[in-house]
Scaffold this motif. Sequence first.
Motif, PDB file in Angstrom:
ATOM      1  N   THR A   1       0.809  -1.219   0.000  1.00  0.00           N
ATOM      2  CA  THR A   1       0.000   0.000   0.000  1.00  0.00           C
ATOM      3  C   THR A   1       0.845   1.273   0.000  1.00  0.00           C
ATOM      4  O   THR A   1       0.295   2.359   0.178  1.00  0.00           O
ATOM      5  N   GLU A   2       2.159   1.159  -0.201  1.00  0.00           N
ATOM      6  CA  GLU A   2       3.005   2.357  -0.211  1.00  0.00           C
ATOM      7  C   GLU A   2       2.510   3.320  -1.283  1.00  0.00           C
ATOM      8  O   GLU A   2       2.207   2.934  -2.404  1.00  0.00           O
ATOM      9  N   GLY A   3       2.374   4.597  -0.886  1.00  0.00           N
ATOM     10  CA  GLY A   3       1.907   5.630  -1.802  1.00  0.00           C
ATOM     11  C   GLY A   3       0.393   5.780  -1.833  1.00  0.00           C
ATOM     12  O   GLY A   3      -0.132   6.687  -2.461  1.00  0.00           O
ATOM     13  N   GLU A   4      -0.322   4.892  -1.152  1.00  0.00           N
ATOM     14  CA  GLU A   4      -1.783   4.952  -1.146  1.00  0.00           C
ATOM     15  C   GLU A   4      -2.302   5.767   0.029  1.00  0.00           C
ATOM     16  O   GLU A   4      -1.706   5.788   1.099  1.00  0.00           O
ATOM     17  N   GLU A   5      -3.425   6.401  -0.194  1.00  0.00           N
ATOM     18  CA  GLU A   5      -4.152   7.135   0.854  1.00  0.00           C
ATOM     19  C   GLU A   5      -5.213   6.179   1.390  1.00  0.00           C
ATOM     20  O   GLU A   5      -6.066   5.707   0.638  1.00  0.00           O
ATOM     21  N   LEU A   6      -5.141   5.864   2.665  1.00  0.00           N
ATOM     22  CA  LEU A   6      -6.078   4.926   3.280  1.00  0.00           C
ATOM     23  C   LEU A   6      -6.760   5.576   4.473  1.00  0.00           C
ATOM     24  O   LEU A   6      -6.156   6.400   5.160  1.00  0.00           O
ATOM     25  N   GLY A   7      -7.988   5.174   4.722  1.00  0.00           N
ATOM     26  CA  GLY A   7      -8.736   5.693   5.857  1.00  0.00           C
ATOM     27  C   GLY A   7      -8.484   4.875   7.109  1.00  0.00           C
ATOM     28  O   GLY A   7      -8.039   3.719   7.042  1.00  0.00           O
ATOM     29  N   LYS A   8      -8.790   5.477   8.253  1.00  0.00           N
ATOM     30  CA  LYS A   8      -8.668   4.784   9.535  1.00  0.00           C
ATOM     31  C   LYS A   8      -9.496   3.500   9.487  1.00  0.00           C
ATOM     32  O   LYS A   8     -10.638   3.505   9.033  1.00  0.00           O
ATOM     33  N   GLY A   9      -8.888   2.389   9.916  1.00  0.00           N
ATOM     34  CA  GLY A   9      -9.584   1.111   9.952  1.00  0.00           C
ATOM     35  C   GLY A   9      -9.451   0.278   8.691  1.00  0.00           C
ATOM     36  O   GLY A   9      -9.790  -0.900   8.687  1.00  0.00           O
ATOM     37  N   GLU A  10      -8.952   0.890   7.598  1.00  0.00           N
ATOM     38  CA  GLU A  10      -8.756   0.122   6.366  1.00  0.00           C
ATOM     39  C   GLU A  10      -7.547  -0.798   6.501  1.00  0.00           C
ATOM     40  O   GLU A  10      -6.625  -0.527   7.265  1.00  0.00           O
ATOM     41  N   THR A  11      -7.545  -1.869   5.721  1.00  0.00           N
ATOM     42  CA  THR A  11      -6.444  -2.827   5.750  1.00  0.00           C
ATOM     43  C   THR A  11      -5.253  -2.275   4.973  1.00  0.00           C
ATOM     44  O   THR A  11      -5.405  -1.845   3.827  1.00  0.00           O
ATOM     45  N   PHE A  12      -4.064  -2.284   5.608  1.00  0.00           N
ATOM     46  CA  PHE A  12      -2.860  -1.829   4.893  1.00  0.00           C
ATOM     47  C   PHE A  12      -1.939  -2.978   4.520  1.00  0.00           C
ATOM     48  O   PHE A  12      -0.979  -2.793   3.787  1.00  0.00           O
ATOM     49  N   GLY A  13      -2.228  -4.177   4.986  1.00  0.00           N
ATOM     50  CA  GLY A  13      -1.401  -5.330   4.652  1.00  0.00           C
ATOM     51  C   GLY A  13      -1.819  -6.535   5.476  1.00  0.00           C
ATOM     52  O   GLY A  13      -2.854  -6.521   6.152  1.00  0.00           O
ATOM     53  N   THR A  14      -0.979  -7.575   5.395  1.00  0.00           N
ATOM     54  CA  THR A  14      -1.226  -8.782   6.185  1.00  0.00           C
ATOM     55  C   THR A  14       0.077  -9.266   6.794  1.00  0.00           C
ATOM     56  O   THR A  14       1.172  -8.996   6.272  1.00  0.00           O
ATOM     57  N   VAL A  15      -0.058  -9.984   7.887  1.00  0.00           N
ATOM     58  CA  VAL A  15       1.086 -10.632   8.519  1.00  0.00           C
ATOM     59  C   VAL A  15       0.749 -12.118   8.616  1.00  0.00           C
ATOM     60  O   VAL A  15      -0.340 -12.489   9.035  1.00  0.00           O
ATOM     61  N   GLU A  16       1.698 -12.934   8.141  1.00  0.00           N
ATOM     62  CA  GLU A  16       1.489 -14.375   8.139  1.00  0.00           C
ATOM     63  C   GLU A  16       2.410 -15.014   9.161  1.00  0.00           C
ATOM     64  O   GLU A  16       3.616 -14.768   9.170  1.00  0.00           O
ATOM     65  N   ALA A  17       1.804 -15.818  10.015  1.00  0.00           N
ATOM     66  CA  ALA A  17       2.568 -16.571  11.007  1.00  0.00           C
ATOM     67  C   ALA A  17       2.371 -18.053  10.709  1.00  0.00           C
ATOM     68  O   ALA A  17       1.598 -18.424   9.822  1.00  0.00           O
ATOM     69  N   VAL A  18       3.078 -18.885  11.435  1.00  0.00           N
ATOM     70  CA  VAL A  18       2.980 -20.318  11.230  1.00  0.00           C
ATOM     71  C   VAL A  18       1.527 -20.781  11.374  1.00  0.00           C
ATOM     72  O   VAL A  18       1.041 -21.606  10.613  1.00  0.00           O
TER      73      VAL A  18
END
Length: 126
Positions: free
Chosen positions: A45-62
């Motif tokens: 999402t680098e360079g994107e304008e996002l609102g509070k509460g919107e998803t900016f990415g994911t984190v994957e764990a085992v």
Amino acid sequence: MNIPAELKYTQDHEWVRVEGDVAVVGITDFAQGELGDVVFVEIETEGEELGKGETFGTVEAVKTVSDLFMPVGGEVTEVNEALADDPELVNKDPYGDGWMIKVKVSDAGELAELMDAEAYKAMLEA
């Protein structure tokens, strides 16, 4: 559990460090502990304008994959590139080298809506 007093927190377990009009964002020590070993962080999402509460990415764990949510609205100005090669930085140093994004805050008033360390700790203990 480490809950630095100088940071702000969300109910979704993101932390925010305010540096002028920029918010540095990551996930809390509690969150990384719940996730377990982080194996991949995806933030496109680098360079994107996002609102509070919107998803900016994911984190994957085992064990699972979790969405990452914007604690405040604004433009994602920087992504921590070190996480691409070393995602376990999120586990080793969640408040330091494990930061995820930097956001140019569009509404400083939203920062006041975040929890302080005491309120975050109280939420975890509830």
